[in-house]
Write a protein that holds these residues in place. Structure first.
Motif, PDB file in Angstrom:
ATOM      1  N   ALA A  55       0.846  -1.185   0.000  1.00 24.92           N
ATOM      2  CA  ALA A  55       0.000   0.000   0.000  1.00 24.92           C
ATOM      3  C   ALA A  55       0.885   1.239   0.000  1.00 24.92           C
ATOM      4  O   ALA A  55       1.803   1.349   0.805  1.00 24.92           O
ATOM      5  CB  ALA A  55      -0.913   0.009   1.216  1.00 24.92           C
ATOM      6  N   ASP A  56       0.638   2.147  -0.916  1.00 26.96           N
ATOM      7  CA  ASP A  56       1.339   3.430  -0.917  1.00 26.96           C
ATOM      8  C   ASP A  56       0.352   4.583  -1.045  1.00 26.96           C
ATOM      9  O   ASP A  56       0.706   5.691  -1.412  1.00 26.96           O
ATOM     10  CB  ASP A  56       2.402   3.498  -2.009  1.00 26.96           C
ATOM     11  CG  ASP A  56       1.821   3.427  -3.414  1.00 26.96           C
ATOM     12  OD1 ASP A  56       0.582   3.254  -3.539  1.00 26.96           O
ATOM     13  OD2 ASP A  56       2.597   3.542  -4.387  1.00 26.96           O
ATOM     14  N   GLY A  57      -0.910   4.290  -0.725  1.00 29.05           N
ATOM     15  CA  GLY A  57      -1.933   5.317  -0.745  1.00 29.05           C
ATOM     16  C   GLY A  57      -3.234   4.744  -0.221  1.00 29.05           C
ATOM     17  O   GLY A  57      -3.368   3.532  -0.011  1.00 29.05           O
ATOM     18  N   LEU A  58      -4.193   5.623   0.009  1.00 27.39           N
ATOM     19  CA  LEU A  58      -5.517   5.178   0.418  1.00 27.39           C
ATOM     20  C   LEU A  58      -6.566   6.058  -0.231  1.00 27.39           C
ATOM     21  O   LEU A  58      -6.318   7.226  -0.567  1.00 27.39           O
ATOM     22  CB  LEU A  58      -5.650   5.162   1.943  1.00 27.39           C
ATOM     23  CG  LEU A  58      -5.367   6.451   2.727  1.00 27.39           C
ATOM     24  CD1 LEU A  58      -6.590   7.355   2.795  1.00 27.39           C
ATOM     25  CD2 LEU A  58      -4.907   6.111   4.144  1.00 27.39           C
ATOM     26  N   LEU A  59      -7.723   5.465  -0.441  1.00 28.93           N
ATOM     27  CA  LEU A  59      -8.852   6.173  -1.037  1.00 28.93           C
ATOM     28  C   LEU A  59      -9.943   6.260   0.010  1.00 28.93           C
ATOM     29  O   LEU A  59     -10.320   5.249   0.616  1.00 28.93           O
ATOM     30  CB  LEU A  59      -9.360   5.425  -2.268  1.00 28.93           C
ATOM     31  CG  LEU A  59     -10.502   6.068  -3.045  1.00 28.93           C
ATOM     32  CD1 LEU A  59     -10.041   7.354  -3.726  1.00 28.93           C
ATOM     33  CD2 LEU A  59     -11.058   5.093  -4.088  1.00 28.93           C
ATOM     34  N   LEU A  60     -10.431   7.476   0.256  1.00 26.55           N
ATOM     35  CA  LEU A  60     -11.502   7.680   1.210  1.00 26.55           C
ATOM     36  C   LEU A  60     -12.858   7.606   0.513  1.00 26.55           C
ATOM     37  O   LEU A  60     -12.954   7.723  -0.712  1.00 26.55           O
ATOM     38  CB  LEU A  60     -11.342   9.029   1.909  1.00 26.55           C
ATOM     39  CG  LEU A  60     -10.027   9.238   2.670  1.00 26.55           C
ATOM     40  CD1 LEU A  60     -10.024  10.617   3.330  1.00 26.55           C
ATOM     41  CD2 LEU A  60      -9.795   8.137   3.688  1.00 26.55           C
ATOM     42  N   GLN A  61     -13.902   7.428   1.281  1.00 27.34           N
ATOM     43  CA  GLN A  61     -15.233   7.254   0.709  1.00 27.34           C
ATOM     44  C   GLN A  61     -15.720   8.496  -0.019  1.00 27.34           C
ATOM     45  O   GLN A  61     -16.584   8.399  -0.895  1.00 27.34           O
ATOM     46  CB  GLN A  61     -16.229   6.856   1.802  1.00 27.34           C
ATOM     47  CG  GLN A  61     -16.062   5.426   2.294  1.00 27.34           C
ATOM     48  CD  GLN A  61     -17.105   5.016   3.303  1.00 27.34           C
ATOM     49  OE1 GLN A  61     -18.003   5.799   3.653  1.00 27.34           O
ATOM     50  NE2 GLN A  61     -17.005   3.796   3.793  1.00 27.34           N
ATOM     51  N   ASP A  62     -15.184   9.669   0.301  1.00 27.92           N
ATOM     52  CA  ASP A  62     -15.587  10.885  -0.401  1.00 27.92           C
ATOM     53  C   ASP A  62     -14.791  11.109  -1.683  1.00 27.92           C
ATOM     54  O   ASP A  62     -14.928  12.138  -2.334  1.00 27.92           O
ATOM     55  CB  ASP A  62     -15.469  12.104   0.514  1.00 27.92           C
ATOM     56  CG  ASP A  62     -14.041  12.383   0.962  1.00 27.92           C
ATOM     57  OD1 ASP A  62     -13.121  11.649   0.541  1.00 27.92           O
ATOM     58  OD2 ASP A  62     -13.833  13.343   1.736  1.00 27.92           O
ATOM     59  N   GLY A  63     -13.954  10.123  -2.066  1.00 31.69           N
ATOM     60  CA  GLY A  63     -13.166  10.235  -3.286  1.00 31.69           C
ATOM     61  C   GLY A  63     -11.776  10.773  -3.071  1.00 31.69           C
ATOM     62  O   GLY A  63     -10.970  10.795  -4.001  1.00 31.69           O
ATOM     63  N   THR A  64     -11.462  11.190  -1.859  1.00 29.62           N
ATOM     64  CA  THR A  64     -10.142  11.720  -1.556  1.00 29.62           C
ATOM     65  C   THR A  64      -9.104  10.610  -1.603  1.00 29.62           C
ATOM     66  O   THR A  64      -9.288   9.547  -1.022  1.00 29.62           O
ATOM     67  CB  THR A  64     -10.124  12.367  -0.158  1.00 29.62           C
ATOM     68  OG1 THR A  64     -10.995  13.478  -0.157  1.00 29.62           O
ATOM     69  CG2 THR A  64      -8.716  12.806   0.225  1.00 29.62           C
ATOM     70  N   GLN A  65      -8.012  10.878  -2.279  1.00 26.50           N
ATOM     71  CA  GLN A  65      -6.891   9.954  -2.303  1.00 26.50           C
ATOM     72  C   GLN A  65      -5.719  10.558  -1.560  1.00 26.50           C
ATOM     73  O   GLN A  65      -5.442  11.746  -1.677  1.00 26.50           O
ATOM     74  CB  GLN A  65      -6.485   9.634  -3.736  1.00 26.50           C
ATOM     75  CG  GLN A  65      -5.370   8.610  -3.822  1.00 26.50           C
ATOM     76  CD  GLN A  65      -4.920   8.373  -5.247  1.00 26.50           C
ATOM     77  OE1 GLN A  65      -5.692   8.524  -6.179  1.00 26.50           O
ATOM     78  NE2 GLN A  65      -3.678   8.025  -5.417  1.00 26.50           N
ATOM     79  N   VAL A  66      -5.040   9.746  -0.789  1.00 28.50           N
ATOM     80  CA  VAL A  66      -3.905  10.186   0.019  1.00 28.50           C
ATOM     81  C   VAL A  66      -2.697   9.330  -0.335  1.00 28.50           C
ATOM     82  O   VAL A  66      -2.801   8.100  -0.400  1.00 28.50           O
ATOM     83  CB  VAL A  66      -4.211  10.060   1.525  1.00 28.50           C
ATOM     84  CG1 VAL A  66      -3.010  10.477   2.364  1.00 28.50           C
ATOM     85  CG2 VAL A  66      -5.442  10.895   1.890  1.00 28.50           C
ATOM     86  N   ASN A  67      -1.569   9.950  -0.560  1.00 28.60           N
ATOM     87  CA  ASN A  67      -0.308   9.247  -0.829  1.00 28.60           C
ATOM     88  C   ASN A  67       0.511   9.113   0.447  1.00 28.60           C
ATOM     89  O   ASN A  67       0.514  10.019   1.285  1.00 28.60           O
ATOM     90  CB  ASN A  67       0.539  10.032  -1.835  1.00 28.60           C
ATOM     91  CG  ASN A  67       0.086   9.837  -3.254  1.00 28.60           C
ATOM     92  OD1 ASN A  67      -0.867   9.124  -3.522  1.00 28.60           O
ATOM     93  ND2 ASN A  67       0.769  10.485  -4.175  1.00 28.60           N
ATOM     94  N   PHE A  68       1.257   8.032   0.560  1.00 29.99           N
ATOM     95  CA  PHE A  68       2.260   7.893   1.612  1.00 29.99           C
ATOM     96  C   PHE A  68       3.333   6.935   1.105  1.00 29.99           C
ATOM     97  O   PHE A  68       3.092   6.152   0.175  1.00 29.99           O
ATOM     98  CB  PHE A  68       1.652   7.388   2.932  1.00 29.99           C
ATOM     99  CG  PHE A  68       0.837   6.127   2.816  1.00 29.99           C
ATOM    100  CD1 PHE A  68       1.437   4.878   2.769  1.00 29.99           C
ATOM    101  CD2 PHE A  68      -0.548   6.194   2.763  1.00 29.99           C
ATOM    102  CE1 PHE A  68       0.691   3.713   2.676  1.00 29.99           C
ATOM    103  CE2 PHE A  68      -1.310   5.038   2.663  1.00 29.99           C
ATOM    104  CZ  PHE A  68      -0.687   3.795   2.622  1.00 29.99           C
ATOM    105  N   PRO A  69       4.538   6.971   1.668  1.00 26.16           N
ATOM    106  CA  PRO A  69       5.607   6.095   1.177  1.00 26.16           C
ATOM    107  C   PRO A  69       5.311   4.629   1.484  1.00 26.16           C
ATOM    108  O   PRO A  69       4.712   4.315   2.516  1.00 26.16           O
ATOM    109  CB  PRO A  69       6.847   6.589   1.939  1.00 26.16           C
ATOM    110  CG  PRO A  69       6.300   7.281   3.147  1.00 26.16           C
ATOM    111  CD  PRO A  69       4.991   7.870   2.740  1.00 26.16           C
TER     112      PRO A  69
END
Length: 242
Positions: free
Chosen positions: A73-87
Motif C-alpha cells: 500500500a502506498d496510498g488510500l482512497l476515502l469514501q468521499d473520493g479523496t486519495q492520500v499518498n504515503f511512502p
C-alpha cells in the motif's frame, strides 16, 4: 480551498516503475493530527522550479488501499473520493491494524496548484503512524524482501485516475478493484484512457495478495485486441505476454 486528490511504485526484479487524488484542507478538528511542517528541502518542486508547499489536513472514512505493483500500500482512497499518498515503507504499519470503514485523520502537504495530498501522519482509533525520517547519522533499514512479480492481465473500466504529488497521471483504479500503474511520461500518449468510464485492457507484471491486485503495465489498450507496448523497462524489459 478544496483539494481534489486523485495516488508510485516500482517493479522489483525485471521492472522498476512508479506507483495517488482529492482532498479538502480544513482546520484540524479537535483531536485531529496537527500538520507537521515539511522538513528542510522537502518536498522537491518540479524540475527547474522552486518547491512551493502548503500544509493540509483531511478527515474521512477509509474505502480501500491503493497498491503499487509490489503489493504494498502506498496510498488510500476515502469514501468521499479523496486519495492520500504515503511512502510504501509505511504499508505494513498501516495495513496491520487499519481496516476499510475506519475513520481517519490525515495531516500532510501538497505542492501549490497540485491537487494531491502527501501524508505526513495518519491517525485513527487513537493511534498515529508518522512518516519519520531517520535521525542524523542513523542508517536506514534495508528494503523489505518482496515476492517475485507475476505476469498479469486486467480488463475493466476506469474508476479513478491516479496522480502523483506533482500532478502527473501515473495509474488507474479500475472498477473491478485492479490498479494499473505506468510511468508518468506514458500518460501523454494514453489520451482517452485517462477518463473515468473508459474501457481499459492492460498486461504487465505485478502482485495479487490479500490487499488487492496491482500491476505495472507493459501494454495498454481499449481491449485485448488493441494492446500496444508502452513500457519495456531496463535492458529491454520482460518478454511480451502471449
Amino acid at each position: 480551498m478544496r483539494l481534489s486528490l486523485i495516488t508510485r511504485a516500482g517493479l522489483a526484479a525485471a521492472l522498476l516503475a512508479c506507483a495517488a487524488a482529492q482532498a479538502q484542507p480544513t482546520a484540524p478538528a479537535p483531536g485531529a493530527v496537527p500538520p507537521p511542517p515539511p522538513a528542510a528541502g522537502q518536498p522537491p518542486g518540479p524540475i527547474g522550479q522552486p518547491a512551493a508547499v502548503e500544509q493540509a489536513t483531511h478527515s474521512g472514512v477509509l474505502q480501500r488501499w491503493l497498491l503499487n505493483p509490489n503489493g504494498e500500500a502506498d496510498g488510500l482512497l476515502l469514501q468521499d473520493g479523496t486519495q492520500v499518498n504515503f511512502p510504501p515503507h509505511l504499508s505494513g504499519s498501516l495495513t496491520a491494524w487499519l481496516q476499510p470503514g475506519a475513520a481517519v485523520d490525515v495531516a500532510g502537504w501538497h505542492h501549490t496548484g497540485v491537487p494531491v495530498l502527501r501524508a505526513s501522519a495518519i491517525r485513527s482509533q487513537g493511534r498515529t503512524v508518522e512518516d519519520t525520517p531517520p535521525a542524523a547519522g542513523q542508517v536506514p533499514p534495508p528494503p523489505p524482501q518482496r515476492p517475485a512479480l507475476t505476469e498479469l492481465q486486467a480488463d475493466g473500466r476506469v474508476a479513478t485516475v491516479l496522480l502523483n504529488t506533482r500532478g502527473d497521471a501515473h495509474g488507474l483504479l479500475l472498477d473491478n478493484g485492479v490498479i494499473v500503474r505506468f510511468p508518468p511520461h506514458v500518460a501523454a500518449s494514453m489520451g482517452a484512457l485517462l477518463q473515468p468510464g473508459a474501457t481499459v485492457s492492460a498486461r504487465g507484471w505485478g502482485t495479487r495478495n490479500a490487499l488487492g491486485t496491482a500491476l505495472e503495465a507493459t501494454q495498454l489498450g481499449t481491449s485485448a485486441g488493441t494492446l500496444q507496448e508502452v513500457f519495456r523497462g531496463p535492458a529491454g524489459g520482460p518478454p511480451r505476454l502471449p
